[in-house]
Design a protein around this motif. Structure first.
Motif, PDB file in Angstrom:
ATOM      1  N   ASP A  76     -40.390  72.029 112.983  1.00 15.22           N
ATOM      2  CA  ASP A  76     -39.254  71.302 112.159  1.00 15.22           C
ATOM      3  C   ASP A  76     -39.640  70.160 111.294  1.00 15.22           C
ATOM      4  O   ASP A  76     -38.604  69.215 110.670  1.00 15.22           O
ATOM      5  CB  ASP A  76     -38.039  71.028 113.142  1.00 15.22           C
ATOM      6  N   HIS A  77     -40.879  69.931 111.107  1.00 14.65           N
ATOM      7  CA  HIS A  77     -41.431  69.012 110.167  1.00 14.65           C
ATOM      8  C   HIS A  77     -41.026  67.564 110.664  1.00 14.65           C
ATOM      9  O   HIS A  77     -41.328  66.299 110.186  1.00 14.65           O
ATOM     10  CB  HIS A  77     -40.869  68.881 108.799  1.00 14.65           C
ATOM     11  N   LEU A  78     -40.771  67.559 112.093  1.00  9.42           N
ATOM     12  CA  LEU A  78     -40.816  66.203 112.839  1.00  9.42           C
ATOM     13  C   LEU A  78     -41.668  66.309 113.881  1.00  9.42           C
ATOM     14  O   LEU A  78     -41.852  67.188 114.664  1.00  9.42           O
ATOM     15  CB  LEU A  78     -39.400  66.096 113.594  1.00  9.42           C
ATOM     16  N   GLU A 108     -38.935  62.978 119.382  1.00 15.80           N
ATOM     17  CA  GLU A 108     -39.225  62.957 117.839  1.00 15.80           C
ATOM     18  C   GLU A 108     -38.480  61.521 117.285  1.00 15.80           C
ATOM     19  O   GLU A 108     -37.450  61.455 117.477  1.00 15.80           O
ATOM     20  CB  GLU A 108     -38.633  64.142 117.322  1.00 15.80           C
ATOM     21  N   THR A 109     -39.330  60.474 117.155  1.00 24.49           N
ATOM     22  CA  THR A 109     -38.743  59.139 116.814  1.00 24.49           C
ATOM     23  C   THR A 109     -38.569  59.190 115.382  1.00 24.49           C
ATOM     24  O   THR A 109     -39.392  59.553 114.722  1.00 24.49           O
ATOM     25  CB  THR A 109     -39.684  58.063 117.579  1.00 24.49           C
ATOM     26  N   ALA A 110     -37.549  58.623 115.121  1.00 24.45           N
ATOM     27  CA  ALA A 110     -37.212  58.128 113.420  1.00 24.45           C
ATOM     28  C   ALA A 110     -38.345  57.227 112.928  1.00 24.45           C
ATOM     29  O   ALA A 110     -38.984  57.625 111.811  1.00 24.45           O
ATOM     30  CB  ALA A 110     -35.768  57.338 113.461  1.00 24.45           C
ATOM     31  N   ASP A 111     -38.897  56.211 113.569  1.00 25.80           N
ATOM     32  CA  ASP A 111     -39.610  55.102 113.049  1.00 25.80           C
ATOM     33  C   ASP A 111     -41.114  55.951 112.897  1.00 25.80           C
ATOM     34  O   ASP A 111     -41.749  55.974 111.919  1.00 25.80           O
ATOM     35  CB  ASP A 111     -39.875  54.039 113.732  1.00 25.80           C
ATOM     36  N   ARG A 148     -33.794  62.520 107.213  1.00 21.73           N
ATOM     37  CA  ARG A 148     -32.191  61.997 106.792  1.00 21.73           C
ATOM     38  C   ARG A 148     -31.274  63.032 107.398  1.00 21.73           C
ATOM     39  O   ARG A 148     -30.354  62.308 107.807  1.00 21.73           O
ATOM     40  CB  ARG A 148     -32.595  62.307 105.222  1.00 21.73           C
ATOM     41  N   GLN A 149     -31.646  64.321 107.423  1.00 19.41           N
ATOM     42  CA  GLN A 149     -30.565  65.344 107.905  1.00 19.41           C
ATOM     43  C   GLN A 149     -30.359  65.024 109.444  1.00 19.41           C
ATOM     44  O   GLN A 149     -29.200  65.186 109.746  1.00 19.41           O
ATOM     45  CB  GLN A 149     -30.938  66.541 107.584  1.00 19.41           C
ATOM     46  N   ARG A 150     -31.459  64.965 110.456  1.00 19.81           N
ATOM     47  CA  ARG A 150     -31.227  65.134 111.729  1.00 19.81           C
ATOM     48  C   ARG A 150     -31.175  63.809 112.497  1.00 19.81           C
ATOM     49  O   ARG A 150     -30.815  63.884 113.657  1.00 19.81           O
ATOM     50  CB  ARG A 150     -32.469  65.992 112.321  1.00 19.81           C
ATOM     51  N   ASP A 191     -15.858  57.537 110.213  1.00 22.83           N
ATOM     52  CA  ASP A 191     -15.610  55.973 109.444  1.00 22.83           C
ATOM     53  C   ASP A 191     -16.758  55.698 108.832  1.00 22.83           C
ATOM     54  O   ASP A 191     -16.662  54.289 108.413  1.00 22.83           O
ATOM     55  CB  ASP A 191     -15.137  55.094 110.774  1.00 22.83           C
ATOM     56  N   GLY A 192     -17.745  56.567 108.533  1.00 17.60           N
ATOM     57  CA  GLY A 192     -18.905  55.875 108.071  1.00 17.60           C
ATOM     58  C   GLY A 192     -19.811  55.208 108.558  1.00 17.60           C
ATOM     59  O   GLY A 192     -20.686  54.387 107.918  1.00 17.60           O
ATOM     60  N   ASN A 193     -19.217  55.025 110.089  1.00 13.39           N
ATOM     61  CA  ASN A 193     -20.667  54.458 110.770  1.00 13.39           C
ATOM     62  C   ASN A 193     -21.832  55.215 110.925  1.00 13.39           C
ATOM     63  O   ASN A 193     -21.876  56.287 111.300  1.00 13.39           O
ATOM     64  CB  ASN A 193     -20.085  53.822 112.102  1.00 13.39           C
ATOM     65  N   MET A 194     -22.967  54.469 110.628  1.00 11.53           N
ATOM     66  CA  MET A 194     -24.258  55.043 110.794  1.00 11.53           C
ATOM     67  C   MET A 194     -24.812  54.841 111.897  1.00 11.53           C
ATOM     68  O   MET A 194     -25.031  53.716 112.354  1.00 11.53           O
ATOM     69  CB  MET A 194     -25.037  54.622 109.365  1.00 11.53           C
ATOM     70  N   THR A 195     -25.639  55.882 112.556  1.00  9.19           N
ATOM     71  CA  THR A 195     -26.430  55.570 113.881  1.00  9.19           C
ATOM     72  C   THR A 195     -27.876  56.337 113.566  1.00  9.19           C
ATOM     73  O   THR A 195     -27.968  57.480 113.065  1.00  9.19           O
ATOM     74  CB  THR A 195     -25.815  56.281 115.129  1.00  9.19           C
ATOM     75  N   ILE A 196     -28.933  55.884 113.972  1.00  7.24           N
ATOM     76  CA  ILE A 196     -30.246  56.178 113.846  1.00  7.24           C
ATOM     77  C   ILE A 196     -30.533  56.897 115.205  1.00  7.24           C
ATOM     78  O   ILE A 196     -30.406  56.099 116.180  1.00  7.24           O
ATOM     79  CB  ILE A 196     -31.107  55.414 113.192  1.00  7.24           C
TER      80      ILE A 196
END
Ligand code: GLC
Length: 406
Positions: free
Chosen positions: A148-150, A211-214, A252-254, A261-266
């Motif tokens: 999945d490229h992660l 699979e970590t974001a950083d 970005r997608q996953r 409400d537009g709250n963003m979580t990583i």
């Protein structure tokens, strides 16, 4: 150059020179004497970035020795180990005398490109390109089982954030003591060895597989750097540019969730079921470094970075100060680390937040000047912890000289 600047450069040089080693004709820098005697992957990248201002030959050598530690055979051929034991001694823990069996954040192409940008010398890039390609091929072959490229981490040590509260849930720990968390990490090495580091086997067993974001954002940036290196030496590099784009899109997608409400979580994704884990930490800001955010998302994140939870008297705390497990004096449980600050600083510049980037460097410079070259720091008081001559803390030089602040 002012006297102050001169003295500060000398102070950085003294730390790095004091920790320098030569083994089998290779030169490298220990993170710190007595505590960290081996060569460590992401540490060496930060050392190289500092050395590029002081001693370019040593900057190249630091990466050359790291690449010399690349695994030469077996299933993990191509991996750059997170620790290279130039004097031996790894056998008991890892089953290999000369190296560990896990990796660390891939910053080697980034560091190589940074040295090239400072020196204009492309010769070493010809030598480094093939091992760097083999390293990234290893990631795709061994750490992306679901394609999945992660890429997945199979041990918290691979993140570089050893004891962070981020790992409590995926390690099956609840409010662990230092001892519990340490013994869980050591115990996990035996599990890795039993599974021959095969991430599919590990995931099926329910072992740590995240699979970590950083880490994935850093990988994107390193792939981009590799593609640039390819162009400099007359190769196409298209493969790496394409993979960087794909991986960036998937991050970005996953890994970025936005509610109504537009709250963003990583988030990070854990196990075969890819369960989202959300433990607030400064790791989310590393997405800026990888360029994995839209301008609107970046703005939200930068606002969050400037909140008192993260922008402590000495920013950036790795665990937010309003988190129940925030512990400013405990290793990775709520401290400032120069490695993380450098990544965030570069990310801020990438998105055009130059004033905040400048302010971050000014505060980090004050921290180091007043408290010394410690391994990590208290984000409230600035007190330094761990070794007082930690090599990677000299990466402040890269930040300060770039910002004309030394
Ligand atoms: C600690 C840190 C790790 C670093 C190593 C050497 O284990 O958690 O990130 O690479 O020390 O400095």
């Amino acid at each position: 150059m002012s006297n102050h600047e001169h003295d500060f450069i000398q102070a950085c040089m003294t730390v790095l020179r004091g920790n320098q080693m030569t083994s089998n004709g290779f030169r490298y820098t220990r993170p710190a004497p007595h505590v960290y005697e081996q060569q460590w992957l992401w540490d060496s990248c930060f050392h190289a970035v500092a050395y590029r201002w002081l001693d370019p030959a040593m900057a190249w050598d630091e990466l050359r020795s790291l690449l010399a530690g690349q695994v030469k055979n077996g299933a993990d051929v191509g991996m750059i180990p997170h620790m290279v034991y130039w004097q031996g001694g790894g056998e008991a823990l890892w089953g290999h005398d000369k190296h560990s069996i896990i990796t660390q954040p891939p910053l080697i192409a980034i560091a190589a490109l940074a040295i090239y940008e400072k020196t204009g010398d492309s010769t070493p890039l010809y030598e480094f390109y093939a091992p760097l390609c083999a390293y990234h091929e290893w990631f795709m072959r061994r750490r992306d089982a679901d394609k999945d490229h992660l890429v997945s981490l199979i041990h918290p040590w691979e993140s570089g954030w050893d004891a962070s509260p981020r790992w409590d849930v995926p390690m099956g720990l609840q409010m662990p003591t230092d001892e519990q968390s340490k013994s869980a990490r050591h115990g996990l090495v035996a599990t890795l060895r039993d599974a021959d580091m095969d991430m599919q086997i590990l995931a099926d067993k329910g072992s740590f597989c995240v699979e970590t974001a950083d880490f994935n954002a850093i990988r994107v940036a390193d792939l981009e750097a590799l593609a640039q290196i390819a162009l400099i030496i007359g190769e196409s590099g298209r493969r790496w540019r394409d993979e960087a784009k794909l991986a960036c899109e998937v991050v970005r997608q996953r890994l970025i969730q936005t509610d109504n409400d537009g709250n963003m979580t990583i988030c990070d994704l854990s196990g075969s079921a890819e369960m989202p884990i959300i433990t607030p930490s400064a790791s989310q800001f590393v997405l800026l470094f990888g360029g994995c955010l839209s301008p609107e998302q970046a703005e939200k994140l930068v606002n969050r970075l400037q909140s008192s939870a993260f922008w402590t008297p000495y920013p950036v705390t790795t665990t937010p100060s309003d988190h129940p497990q925030f512990d400013p004096a405990h290793y990775w449980r709520g401290n400032v680390w120069l490695s993380v600050n450098w990544l965030i600083w570069r990310g801020l510049r990438r998105y055009g937040y130059h004033e905040i980037a400048h302010d971050l460097v000014a505060r980090t410079l004050t921290l180091v000047k007043n408290h010394g070259f410690h391994e990590y720091f208290n984000p409230m008081t600035g007190d330094g912890y761990g070794p007082s001559q930690q090599s990677w803390t000299t990466v402040i030089l890269d930040m300060a000289l770039t910002e004309n602040l030394a």
